[in-house]
Design an enzyme around this catalytic site. Structure first.
Site, PDB file in Angstrom:
ATOM      1  N   CYS A 121      28.462  56.168   0.231  1.00 20.42           N
ATOM      2  CA  CYS A 121      27.873  56.862   1.288  1.00 20.42           C
ATOM      3  C   CYS A 121      28.526  56.461   2.559  1.00 20.42           C
ATOM      4  O   CYS A 121      29.040  55.345   2.728  1.00 20.42           O
ATOM      5  CB  CYS A 121      26.439  56.553   1.380  1.00 20.42           C
ATOM      6  N   CYS A 123      26.247  55.877   5.589  1.00 21.43           N
ATOM      7  CA  CYS A 123      25.624  55.685   6.605  1.00 21.43           C
ATOM      8  C   CYS A 123      25.558  54.126   6.999  1.00 21.43           C
ATOM      9  O   CYS A 123      25.067  53.913   8.129  1.00 21.43           O
ATOM     10  CB  CYS A 123      24.037  55.892   6.055  1.00 21.43           C
ATOM     11  N   LYS A 196      17.621  63.138  -4.348  1.00 20.09           N
ATOM     12  CA  LYS A 196      17.083  62.136  -3.447  1.00 20.09           C
ATOM     13  C   LYS A 196      16.335  63.013  -2.213  1.00 20.09           C
ATOM     14  O   LYS A 196      16.915  63.719  -1.297  1.00 20.09           O
ATOM     15  CB  LYS A 196      18.429  61.530  -2.683  1.00 20.09           C
ATOM     16  N   ARG A 206      16.963  50.744   5.911  1.00 19.15           N
ATOM     17  CA  ARG A 206      17.621  51.223   7.086  1.00 19.15           C
ATOM     18  C   ARG A 206      17.643  49.918   8.123  1.00 19.15           C
ATOM     19  O   ARG A 206      18.596  49.832   8.705  1.00 19.15           O
ATOM     20  CB  ARG A 206      17.241  52.422   7.731  1.00 19.15           C
ATOM     21  N   ARG A 218      17.549  62.868   8.649  1.00 21.47           N
ATOM     22  CA  ARG A 218      18.130  63.394   7.341  1.00 21.47           C
ATOM     23  C   ARG A 218      17.821  64.600   6.509  1.00 21.47           C
ATOM     24  O   ARG A 218      18.222  64.590   5.427  1.00 21.47           O
ATOM     25  CB  ARG A 218      18.365  62.216   6.185  1.00 21.47           C
ATOM     26  N   GLU A 234      19.234  70.471  -8.121  1.00 20.65           N
ATOM     27  CA  GLU A 234      20.188  69.696  -7.563  1.00 20.65           C
ATOM     28  C   GLU A 234      20.653  69.050  -8.811  1.00 20.65           C
ATOM     29  O   GLU A 234      22.055  68.858  -8.874  1.00 20.65           O
ATOM     30  CB  GLU A 234      19.684  68.761  -6.704  1.00 20.65           C
ATOM     31  N   LYS A 249      15.062  59.795  -6.591  1.00 19.22           N
ATOM     32  CA  LYS A 249      14.744  58.542  -5.625  1.00 19.22           C
ATOM     33  C   LYS A 249      13.962  59.092  -4.577  1.00 19.22           C
ATOM     34  O   LYS A 249      14.277  60.215  -3.717  1.00 19.22           O
ATOM     35  CB  LYS A 249      16.159  58.048  -4.972  1.00 19.22           C
ATOM     36  N   SER A 275      13.180  50.389  -1.142  1.00 17.82           N
ATOM     37  CA  SER A 275      12.782  49.209  -0.561  1.00 17.82           C
ATOM     38  C   SER A 275      11.188  49.427   0.149  1.00 17.82           C
ATOM     39  O   SER A 275      10.516  48.417   0.313  1.00 17.82           O
ATOM     40  CB  SER A 275      13.664  49.254   0.933  1.00 17.82           C
ATOM     41  N   TYR A 314      14.603  46.069  -6.474  1.00 19.51           N
ATOM     42  CA  TYR A 314      14.559  44.801  -5.991  1.00 19.51           C
ATOM     43  C   TYR A 314      13.972  43.557  -6.382  1.00 19.51           C
ATOM     44  O   TYR A 314      13.919  42.714  -6.205  1.00 19.51           O
ATOM     45  CB  TYR A 314      14.307  44.751  -4.461  1.00 19.51           C
TER      46      TYR A 314
HETATM   47  C1  PBG Z   1      21.805  55.953   1.673  1.00 19.30           C
HETATM   48  C2  PBG Z   1      20.902  55.051   1.041  1.00 19.30           C
HETATM   49  C3  PBG Z   1      19.731  54.914   1.254  1.00 19.30           C
HETATM   50  C4  PBG Z   1      19.226  54.102   0.356  1.00 19.30           C
HETATM   51  C5  PBG Z   1      20.088  53.924  -0.784  1.00 19.30           C
HETATM   52  N1  PBG Z   1      21.091  54.684  -0.226  1.00 19.30           N
HETATM   53  C6  PBG Z   1      18.821  55.138   2.461  1.00 19.30           C
HETATM   54  C7  PBG Z   1      18.999  56.479   3.435  1.00 19.30           C
HETATM   55  O1  PBG Z   1      19.172  57.539   2.821  1.00 19.30           O
HETATM   56  O2  PBG Z   1      18.631  56.239   4.493  1.00 19.30           O
HETATM   57  C8  PBG Z   1      17.717  53.590   0.461  1.00 19.30           C
HETATM   58  C9  PBG Z   1      17.430  52.605  -0.555  1.00 19.30           C
HETATM   59  C10 PBG Z   1      16.054  52.014  -0.255  1.00 19.30           C
HETATM   60  O3  PBG Z   1      15.383  52.255   0.317  1.00 19.30           O
HETATM   61  O4  PBG Z   1      15.917  51.082  -0.971  1.00 19.30           O
HETATM   62  N2  PBG Z   1      23.349  55.076   1.721  1.00 19.30           N
END
Ligand code: PBG
Length: 326
Positions: A121, A123, A196, A206, A218, A234, A249, A275, A314
């Site tokens: 990714c 970001c 996602k 983030r 997003r 998807e 996710k 998270s 985690y």
């Molecule tokens: C994007 C990505 C995200 C997460 C994993 N890969 C965050 C987003 O889309 O902002 C989130 C993982 C998490 O919240 O534990 N690369």
């Protein structure tokens, strides 16, 4: 037959009886542990909203993975926090990027013993925090694909077993598959973050990797959380584009999607216990409002029961300490 000859409580009488009729069992090898590697860090950096979880300096990643393996967990997923970000996210595909270096170190140390997955990714690498290339405030699909392809190839070249595209750009799995095959990495697998959702539960992540979008949100690329059929579409597209494993996710608010995908597709399925889900659990536990170990088992068993083969969490780091609470 019904009550009184049928008595459901009979098989709940003792612990051993309950155990022998358990329909799912958590196993450390079902879990994938995320590792955030920070190019600037000298020491582990605590993340406020994720108690007991840290961003790690590059030189501690191997040690962390060793502790994970000792728990019986066989795979990790890497996220990078680069020392410099730019509009093109170019550190994401740098040969000496922080994730590429971490992959090399891990493979050198553990070889095939550890499954190394790397997040594909932009970001964490773009100055604006979006998952793709921005032009006039809009995230460009097709020009982002070329960059994602380069990221995946550079990670495969470093030794990743599985690359995991999470940008939610249309066609990303296809372009990555082509890029990998052209570069000779036809054995590198793709774990597609297919379903996602645009979720409030990514907030701590983030904060952890400094990837909060600097404008907008997003929702023009991640899924609307009201939509299940769209999520399945998807996933179907990603299978056709060449995904080896699919992902849903977040996990807890999306068990219906996991369940439906499991029934519909014959492909391994992962769920990301994100998270914010971790943060909620830890916050309640710290207040003494729930019993943490039992709650962990209940949540992860629920995700597995819904149909996930793999759970990215985690919580994987100390699985041995809570597994006995099932
Ligand atoms: C994007 C990505 C995200 C997460 C994993 N890969 C965050 C987003 O889309 O902002 C989130 C993982 C998490 O919240 O534990 N690369």
């Amino acid at each position: 037959m019904s009550f009184p000859s049928v008595r459901m409580r009979r098989l709940r009488t003792t612990t051993a009886l309950r155990e022998i009729i358990s329909e799912v069992e958590l196993n450390p090898r079902d879990l994938v542990y995320p590792i955030f590697v920070d190019e600037k860090a000298k020491n582990p950096i605590p993340i406020k909203s994720m108690p007991s979880y840290y961003r790690l300096p590059l030189n501690q990643v191997v040690n962390e993975a060793r502790q994970i393996l000792e728990q019986g967990v066989k795979s990790i997923i890497l996220f990078g926090v680069p020392s410099k970000k730019d509009d093109a996210g170019s550190e994401a595909f740098a040969d000496n990027g922080v994730v590429q270096r971490a992959i090399r170190n891990l493979k050198k140390e553990f070889g095939d013993e550890l499954v190394v997955i790397s997040d594909v990714c932009l970001c964490e690498y773009t100055s604006h925090g979006h998952c793709g290339i921005a032009k006039n405030g809009k995230i460009q699909n097709d020009s982002t694909l070329e960059v994602l392809q380069k990221v995946a190839v550079s990670q495969a070249n470093a030794g990743a077993d599985i690359v995991a595209p999470s940008a939610m750009m249309d066609g990303q799995v296809q372009l990555i598959r082509e890029g990998l095959d052209d570069a000779g990495f036809d054995q590198t697998a793709i774990l597609a973050y297919s379903a996602k959702f645009a979720s409030s539960f990514y907030h701590p992540f983030r904060e952890a990797v400094e990837s909060t979008p600097q404008f907008g949100n997003r929702k023009t690329y991640q899924l609307n959380y009201r939509n299940a059929r769209e999520a399945l579409r998807e996933m179907e597209l990603d299978i056709n584009e060449g995904a080896d494993i699919l992902m849903v996710k977040p996990a807890i608010a999306y068990l219906d999607i996991i369940h439906a995908a499991k029934a519909k597709f014959n492909i391994p399925l992962a769920a990301y216990n994100v998270s914010g889900e971790y943060a909620m659990l830890k916050a309640a536990a710290q207040n003494g409002w729930i019993d943490e170990k039992i709650a962990i088992c209940e949540i992860l068993s629920g995700i597995k029961r819904a149909g996930a083969d793999l759970i990215i969490t985690y919580l994987a780091k100390d699985v041995k300490s809570w597994l006995s609470s099932t």
